[in-house]
Design a protein around this motif. Structure first.
Motif, short mmCIF file in Angstrom:
data_model
loop_
_atom_site.label_atom_id
_atom_site.label_comp_id
_atom_site.label_asym_id
_atom_site.label_seq_id
_atom_site.Cartn_x
_atom_site.Cartn_y
_atom_site.Cartn_z
N VAL A 77 -13.52 -14.92 0.04
CA VAL A 77 -12.82 -13.70 -0.32
C VAL A 77 -11.95 -13.26 0.85
O VAL A 77 -12.39 -13.27 2.00
N ILE A 78 -10.70 -12.89 0.55
CA ILE A 78 -9.81 -12.31 1.54
C ILE A 78 -9.72 -10.82 1.26
O ILE A 78 -9.38 -10.40 0.14
N THR A 79 -10.03 -10.00 2.25
CA THR A 79 -10.02 -8.56 2.08
C THR A 79 -9.08 -7.90 3.08
O THR A 79 -8.74 -8.49 4.12
N GLU A 80 -8.67 -6.69 2.77
CA GLU A 80 -7.91 -5.87 3.70
C GLU A 80 -8.46 -4.46 3.69
O GLU A 80 -8.77 -3.92 2.62
N ASP A 81 -8.60 -3.88 4.87
CA ASP A 81 -9.11 -2.52 4.99
C ASP A 81 -8.54 -1.90 6.25
O ASP A 81 -8.79 -2.39 7.36
N LYS A 82 -7.76 -0.85 6.10
CA LYS A 82 -7.18 -0.12 7.23
C LYS A 82 -6.43 -1.04 8.18
O LYS A 82 -6.56 -0.95 9.41
N GLY A 83 -5.67 -1.96 7.63
CA GLY A 83 -4.84 -2.82 8.45
C GLY A 83 -5.54 -4.03 9.01
O GLY A 83 -4.95 -4.80 9.78
N ILE A 84 -6.80 -4.25 8.64
CA ILE A 84 -7.55 -5.41 9.10
C ILE A 84 -7.75 -6.36 7.92
O ILE A 84 -8.32 -5.98 6.90
N ARG A 85 -7.28 -7.57 8.05
CA ARG A 85 -7.46 -8.59 7.01
C ARG A 85 -8.56 -9.56 7.45
O ARG A 85 -8.57 -10.02 8.60
N ASN A 114 0.81 -1.21 0.00
CA ASN A 114 0.00 0.00 0.00
C ASN A 114 0.85 1.26 0.00
O ASN A 114 0.34 2.35 0.25
N SER A 115 2.16 1.14 -0.25
CA SER A 115 3.03 2.30 -0.18
C SER A 115 2.69 3.34 -1.24
O SER A 115 3.05 4.50 -1.12
N SER A 116 2.00 2.92 -2.28
CA SER A 116 1.64 3.86 -3.33
C SER A 116 0.43 4.71 -2.97
O SER A 116 0.08 5.63 -3.68
N GLY A 117 -0.19 4.37 -1.78
CA GLY A 117 -1.33 5.15 -1.34
C GLY A 117 -2.66 4.56 -1.71
O GLY A 117 -3.70 5.09 -1.34
N PHE A 118 -2.67 3.49 -2.48
CA PHE A 118 -3.92 2.86 -2.87
C PHE A 118 -4.34 1.84 -1.82
O PHE A 118 -3.55 1.03 -1.36
N ALA A 119 -5.59 1.89 -1.40
CA ALA A 119 -6.12 0.94 -0.41
C ALA A 119 -6.40 -0.39 -1.12
O ALA A 119 -7.12 -0.43 -2.12
N LEU A 120 -5.80 -1.44 -0.62
CA LEU A 120 -6.00 -2.76 -1.19
C LEU A 120 -7.14 -3.43 -0.45
O LEU A 120 -7.02 -3.71 0.74
N GLU A 121 -8.25 -3.70 -1.11
CA GLU A 121 -9.41 -4.25 -0.43
C GLU A 121 -9.54 -5.75 -0.65
O GLU A 121 -9.49 -6.53 0.29
N LYS A 122 -9.70 -6.17 -1.86
CA LYS A 122 -9.90 -7.59 -2.16
C LYS A 122 -8.58 -8.16 -2.67
O LYS A 122 -8.16 -7.89 -3.79
N ILE A 123 -7.92 -8.96 -1.84
CA ILE A 123 -6.59 -9.44 -2.21
C ILE A 123 -6.60 -10.88 -2.72
O ILE A 123 -5.62 -11.34 -3.30
N HIS A 124 -7.69 -11.57 -2.50
CA HIS A 124 -7.78 -12.95 -3.00
C HIS A 124 -9.24 -13.38 -3.03
O HIS A 124 -10.02 -13.02 -2.15
N CYS A 151 -10.85 -12.43 11.17
CA CYS A 151 -10.13 -11.18 10.92
C CYS A 151 -8.88 -11.13 11.79
O CYS A 151 -8.87 -11.64 12.91
N ILE A 152 -7.83 -10.52 11.24
CA ILE A 152 -6.63 -10.25 12.03
C ILE A 152 -6.24 -8.80 11.85
O ILE A 152 -6.50 -8.18 10.82
N ASN A 153 -5.63 -8.26 12.89
CA ASN A 153 -5.13 -6.89 12.87
C ASN A 153 -3.66 -6.95 12.47
O ASN A 153 -2.81 -7.39 13.22
N LEU A 154 -3.36 -6.52 11.25
CA LEU A 154 -2.00 -6.63 10.73
C LEU A 154 -1.03 -5.68 11.43
O LEU A 154 0.17 -5.95 11.49
#
Length: 298
Positions: free
Chosen positions: A41-49, A21-31, A65-68
């Motif tokens: 579906v595996i998602t990520e939002d604000k550090g929560i997977r 996410n270093s480019s600033g884009f929020a990665l939501e659906k990763i798998h 869910c896990i807190n990354l």
């Protein structure tokens, strides 16, 4: 705080997430993949997977869910509440978890009680695979996975004369608990699988239309129940025991309390949410293998 292999793995997950996410884009659906039972579906939002099940009803629910950013902080209140079962037995010899999710319960119980033998059962091999790939679930000499229907596993374990000191019911199909895992007959089988003084914990919902039916069914099989109701969510955890005069102990050793605090648990607050008050219709019909209309009532 002790650094475990599980914690290191989640820290690596977090680092990978920050890099992605270093480019600033929020990665939501990763798998996303389709198993033989559902879309996962595996998602990520604000550090929560999170792991989500997509169902035919287009209902989406987080199963794990896990807190990354804080790998040891438990996201779900019901998971925190379930761990209060350690007050009943802080070092169970054998633990059976029916419904894997992300494997959080197995991982935490292993870290708190490393001598416990833990068997995690899930019907969907894709769930086990994704728990390992995205949530740090690890098998070892003490943690094993079984790909089976939970009821089939219980029946076979009874034939093999197995026993468990703690059985955790946490199976969901995306809509609700599978019907055959809610009945008087199934709960009686689980009770027979428990050792003397063994504990059963079941994750259900306070807001379900099945609330009364579920409650009287557990009550008929186990008689005395203690209920944890999540302070801010709709989950509840039913605690029952293969013993007489059950009441969940509301205290922990100083060492165990410190261990659980490291996972973000405020045990004093959690214990305050445990009650033996009967707040359901005791005349509701008991769920059985012949009468279990979960698909109509939920």
């Amino acid at each position: 705080m002790q650094i475990t292999q599980y914690t290191i793995g989640l820290i690596l997950f977090a680092a990978a997430n920050l890099f992605a996410n270093s480019s600033g884009f929020a990665l939501e659906k990763i798998h996303k993949e389709r198993s033989i039972y559902r879309n996962i579906v595996i998602t990520e939002d604000k550090g929560i997977r999170c792991m989500r099940f997509e169902t035919r009803r287009k209902k989406v629910s987080n199963q794990a869910c896990i807190n990354l950013k804080q790998p040891n902080k438990l996201v779900f209140e019901y998971v925190q509440g379930t761990l209060l079962g350690l007050a009943h037995n802080p070092a169970p010899k054998r633990v059976l978890i029916l419904g894997l999710g992300g494997g959080t319960l197995a991982n935490v119980i292993h870290q708190v009680s490393p001598t416990s033998e833990i068997v995690s059962v899930d019907i969907d091999p894709a769930v086990v695979k994704l728990a390992k790939a995205y949530f740090g679930y690890q098998e070892n000499a003490q943690i094993k996975s079984e790909i089976k229907d939970a009821r089939v596993f219980v029946k076979r374990a009874l034939l093999q004369k197995q026993q468990f000191d703690w059985i955790i019911l946490d199976a969901f199909n995306g809509d609700y608990i599978p019907e055959h895992l809610m009945t008087e007959e199934f709960l009686a089988e689980c009770k027979r699988l428990l050792s003397t003084n063994g504990l059963l914990s079941a994750n259900t919902f306070s807001t379900s239309d099945l609330y009364d039916h579920e409650s009287v069914t557990y009550q008929k099989v186990f008689n005395q129940l203690d209920i944890f109701k999540a302070p801010t969510k709709g989950n509840r955890v039913i605690f029952a025991c293969n013993c007489d005069n059950f009441s969940l102990t509301k205290s922990l050793s100083a060492q165990l309390n410190r261990q659980l605090t490291s996972y973000g648990l405020d045990t004093n607050v959690l214990f305050e949410a445990v009650s033996s008050i009967v707040d359901w219709d005791v005349n509701a019909r008991v769920l059985t293998d012949e009468y279990s209309p979960a698909n109509l009532l939920k």
